[in-house]
Design a protein around this motif. Sequence first.
Motif, short mmCIF file in Angstrom:
data_model
loop_
_atom_site.label_atom_id
_atom_site.label_comp_id
_atom_site.label_asym_id
_atom_site.label_seq_id
_atom_site.Cartn_x
_atom_site.Cartn_y
_atom_site.Cartn_z
N GLN A 66 26.27 34.70 -3.42
CA GLN A 66 27.09 34.20 -4.53
C GLN A 66 28.14 33.24 -3.99
O GLN A 66 28.62 33.39 -2.87
N VAL A 88 31.79 33.94 -7.84
CA VAL A 88 31.09 33.54 -9.05
C VAL A 88 30.12 34.65 -9.43
O VAL A 88 29.29 35.07 -8.62
N ASP A 89 30.27 35.17 -10.62
CA ASP A 89 29.46 36.29 -11.11
C ASP A 89 29.50 36.25 -12.63
O ASP A 89 30.36 36.84 -13.26
N SER A 90 28.56 35.52 -13.22
CA SER A 90 28.60 35.32 -14.67
C SER A 90 27.81 36.40 -15.40
O SER A 90 26.61 36.32 -15.54
N GLY A 92 28.70 37.26 -18.53
CA GLY A 92 28.91 37.09 -19.98
C GLY A 92 29.90 38.12 -20.48
O GLY A 92 30.63 38.73 -19.71
N TYR A 148 38.39 39.08 -14.78
CA TYR A 148 37.06 38.53 -15.04
C TYR A 148 37.20 37.50 -16.14
O TYR A 148 37.76 37.76 -17.20
N ASP A 149 36.70 36.29 -15.86
CA ASP A 149 36.74 35.19 -16.83
C ASP A 149 35.29 34.80 -17.15
O ASP A 149 34.63 34.15 -16.33
N PRO A 150 34.77 35.20 -18.32
CA PRO A 150 33.38 34.88 -18.64
C PRO A 150 33.13 33.38 -18.82
O PRO A 150 32.03 32.90 -18.57
N GLY A 153 32.81 32.26 -15.45
CA GLY A 153 31.76 33.04 -14.80
C GLY A 153 32.18 33.52 -13.43
O GLY A 153 31.43 33.39 -12.46
N MET A 154 33.38 34.09 -13.33
CA MET A 154 33.84 34.55 -12.03
C MET A 154 34.78 35.74 -12.12
O MET A 154 35.44 35.96 -13.12
N ARG A 188 29.07 43.91 -14.61
CA ARG A 188 27.78 43.64 -15.26
C ARG A 188 27.35 44.88 -16.07
O ARG A 188 26.86 44.74 -17.19
N GLN A 191 29.74 45.10 -19.19
CA GLN A 191 29.54 44.04 -20.18
C GLN A 191 28.24 44.20 -20.95
O GLN A 191 28.08 43.64 -22.02
#
Length: 196
Positions: A66, A88-90, A92, A148-150, A153-154, A188, A191
């Motif tokens: 990542q 970076v970890d999207s 959603g 976490y900011d969707p 994506g991070m 993840r 969400q």
Amino acid sequence: MNPYLATAIAMCVIVLLSLAGTAYLAAVFNRRAKSDLQERLEPLAAVIEGAADVEEARVEGRFRGQIAIGRVANAPGGFGRLFHVELVDSAGGVPWEWSSLPDKKGPGLTRVFEGDPEVKERLLSRIDFEEAASVVPDDRAQRFGFLYDPAAGMIRLTREMRTRLDIPEAETFSRQLETLYRIGEANRYAQSSGGE
């Protein structure tokens, strides 16, 4: 020679010498500051097999496949500096933030979660934020936050910098990225609809 003219010429020479000396010192201090920053950023870049950018005060590379970033940023309102460690970890979903903020009733810090209560429950079933805070040096006295900011994506760890070179050492940076990776896995799960 007219004494007024001689005095004026002497003053001009003094001003020019002062300007030259100031410019020289500014160049030396700027070079030294960049050198110090380079020394702090290069070990971080090695951790993520990336590159250090002294002009932007950031490193960028990869951690466990990542995109990983470490960077210096100005605090909101320009009061001080922050160090961000980002992965970076999207996943959603909805944004959230778990912060350590000054207590309004006295000295010390208060831990606060902002976001959807259901996401919070699912997150807490997978990650212990108090344990995660141990990657922040002096976590009981220092302001910091995980968020976490969707939209971006991070996942980010933000902490205040006490000096201009308050950049984590390579081992601490690696532990912070590992913690963000674990938080990303929990996020993840949290969400996903109903935590399934």
